[in-house]
Design an enzyme around this catalytic site. Structure first.
Site, PDB file in Angstrom:
ATOM      1  N   GLN A 190       0.835  -1.195   0.000  1.00 51.54           N
ATOM      2  CA  GLN A 190       0.000   0.000   0.000  1.00 51.54           C
ATOM      3  C   GLN A 190       0.870   1.246   0.000  1.00 51.54           C
ATOM      4  OE1 GLN A 190      -0.616   2.152   2.986  1.00 51.54           O
ATOM      5  NE2 GLN A 190      -2.105   3.438   1.922  1.00 51.54           N
ATOM      6  N   SER A 191       0.581   2.184  -0.908  1.00 53.88           N
ATOM      7  CA  SER A 191       1.301   3.455  -0.993  1.00 53.88           C
ATOM      8  C   SER A 191       2.798   3.209  -1.229  1.00 53.88           C
ATOM      9  CB  SER A 191       1.038   4.292   0.264  1.00 53.88           C
ATOM     10  OG  SER A 191       1.514   5.603   0.128  1.00 53.88           O
ATOM     11  N   ASP A 207      -7.497  10.467  -5.118  1.00 56.91           N
ATOM     12  CA  ASP A 207      -6.211  10.379  -4.417  1.00 56.91           C
ATOM     13  C   ASP A 207      -5.314  11.539  -4.842  1.00 56.91           C
ATOM     14  OD1 ASP A 207      -3.748   9.712  -3.316  1.00 56.91           O
ATOM     15  OD2 ASP A 207      -3.957   7.575  -3.754  1.00 56.91           O
ATOM     16  N   HIS A 216      -6.584   8.696  -0.824  1.00 54.51           N
ATOM     17  CA  HIS A 216      -5.421   7.844  -0.567  1.00 54.51           C
ATOM     18  C   HIS A 216      -5.649   6.911   0.621  1.00 54.51           C
ATOM     19  CE1 HIS A 216      -1.227   6.872  -1.272  1.00 54.51           C
ATOM     20  NE2 HIS A 216      -0.953   7.011   0.008  1.00 54.51           N
TER      21      HIS A 216
END
Length: 430
Positions: free
Chosen positions: A237-238, A339, A371
């Site tokens: 994630q991210s 996002d 996000h």
């Protein structure tokens, strides 16, 4: 202009460059396994795992064992607190006094306060649940630890997700994945959350190496915890999506060249990337405007000249990666159209590059999601949610019993009131 990889105030980190170090890491893992578990035969030909410490002597007091275990965890927490504090001062020297990052930090504090009712419930479960194995050592570098979230009942090998958390390459921590871990464990899926060195303790090479080492540990040891070695999935994630995709592609390139490896890309059945950035050259200015200043970002990425090396979107189209593409698993990217931390174009262009190279890839966009909506607010909201249901259905595909259990499973519990979730969305710095 290139940024030095070890500017003033940077703590040197060890680089695993020799096979001797790999051997030490393997020995450490073997030693850990021998201390924590053994197997015994049960009627019918099966095996039963047992904890050696609990089987040493029935004279040992359970309360004493719990006290000793708690004492070890307190000691580990104290060491980590000292390390984090020291590194925080180093990071502050990098950041200086800047309006953008300070305003983001204040917004992050307010965001966390609004979601505190949910966070406190997750924290309590993280500290006291018997379903979690905290801080399992997977290597000999700092922060080479992972958390294991186990279903209440393991009567057959379960599918496994290796999860790499985000945190802007600076504040990543395995505990950030606890909410996902507990919720997937309720659906009989084992989740392993990998910790890795953050900046300034390490740079991007260290992060990718740590994650690769963690993946290796899971692939080679997850059967000891009830996981199915033939059903392992990788998810990030991210910043964690960026790091894990780098580790996956790096491994595929190694295998395509016939190099010796401790795990194989073929062991990963699918890769899930959530709100990630995969072409760093397109994100430098964007991050700078949002408070992750160019000088810091380039220090994390080891200089301007290294951006291509750690941009999976660029690497996948490099002729040197041509033979690595067929080795890659099915790749599924998720991104919210709202996002602003990492624009959805980051996933759109990466999927396009993967398809042009001949890889199996698909993109799922969520209209208006930010996000953190997909990973935090929606998870705290409970109930049914598209991303969660997609992952569960994907991992349980072909397992009629698991799918039947999913159909009868109660909705996920709401952990935070809706007004607080909406306010948090308004003040979110992400």
């Amino acid at each position: 202009m290139a940024v030095p990889t070890s500017p003033v105030g940077f703590f040197p980190v060890e680089q695993p460059t020799t096979s001797t170090q790999d051997t030490r890491s393997t020995d450490a893992v073997d030693s850990l396994r021998s201390r924590t578990s053994s197997t015994s035969t049960i009627p019918g030909g099966g095996t039963r795992r047992r904890n050696i410490d609990s089987g040493k002597s029935e004279k040992s007091s359970p309360s004493l064992c719990r006290s000793q275990s708690f004492g070890r965890e307190i000691g580990h927490a104290a060491c980590e607190t000292y390390l984090i504090t020291r590194l925080a001062f180093t990071l502050l020297r990098y950041l200086g006094v800047g309006r953008r990052w300070i305003s983001r930090l204040l917004a992050l504090g307010l965001y966390a306060m609004l979601l505190m009712p949910g966070f406190l419930q997750v924290l309590y479960q993280y500290l006291f649940s018997s379903q979690i194995r905290r801080s399992v050592v997977y290597g000999d570098q700092p922060r080479n630890r992972l958390d294991l979230y186990l279903p209440k009942k393991i009567d057959s090998p379960k599918p496994v997700i290796i999860f790499v958390t985000g945190g802007a390459w600076i504040i990543g921590y395995k505990g950030w994945g606890s909410l996902l871990g507990f919720q997937l464990a309720e659906r009989e899926i084992i989740v392993t959350c990998i910790d890795y060195r953050n900046f300034p303790q390490g740079t991007i090479s260290d992060m990718v190496d740590d994650v690769s080492r963690g993946i290796s540990f899971v692939c080679n040891n997850i059967a000891d915890y009830g996981g199915d070695p033939n059903r392992i999935y990788l998810m990030g994630q991210s910043a964690g999506a960026h790091i894990s995709s780098c580790a996956l592609l790096k491994q595929a390139v190694k295998e395509s060249k016939g190099e010796s490896t401790s795990w194989s890309v073929s062991q990963i059945k699918a890769y899930f990337g959530l709100s990630g950035g995969y072409n760093l050259t397109n994100l430098v200015d964007h991050f700078d405007r949002r408070g992750l200043y160019r000088s810091i970002f380039l220090s994390i990425m080891e200089g301007d000249e290294s951006l291509h090396q750690f941009s999976p979107e660029i690497l996948i189209e490099d002729p040197s990666a041509k033979n690595a593409v067929p080795l890659l698993p099915h790749i599924v990217l998720f991104h919210g159209t709202g996002d602003f931390s990492i624009p959805p174009d980051a996933s759109i262009t990466f999927v396009d590059a993967l398809k042009r190279a001949g890889a199996r890839a698909e993109l799922i966009l969520y209209d208006g999601k930010t996000h953190t909506d997909l990973f935090v607010q929606d998870a705290l909201r409970g109930g049914k949610e598209e991303l969660f249901d997609y992952i569960v259905d994907y991992l349980h595909a072909g397992d009629t019993e698991a799918l039947a259990n999913d159909a009868m499973a109660p909705p996920r519990k709401r952990l935070c009131p809706e007004p607080l979730l909406k306010l948090a969305g308004l003040v979110s710095p992400f």
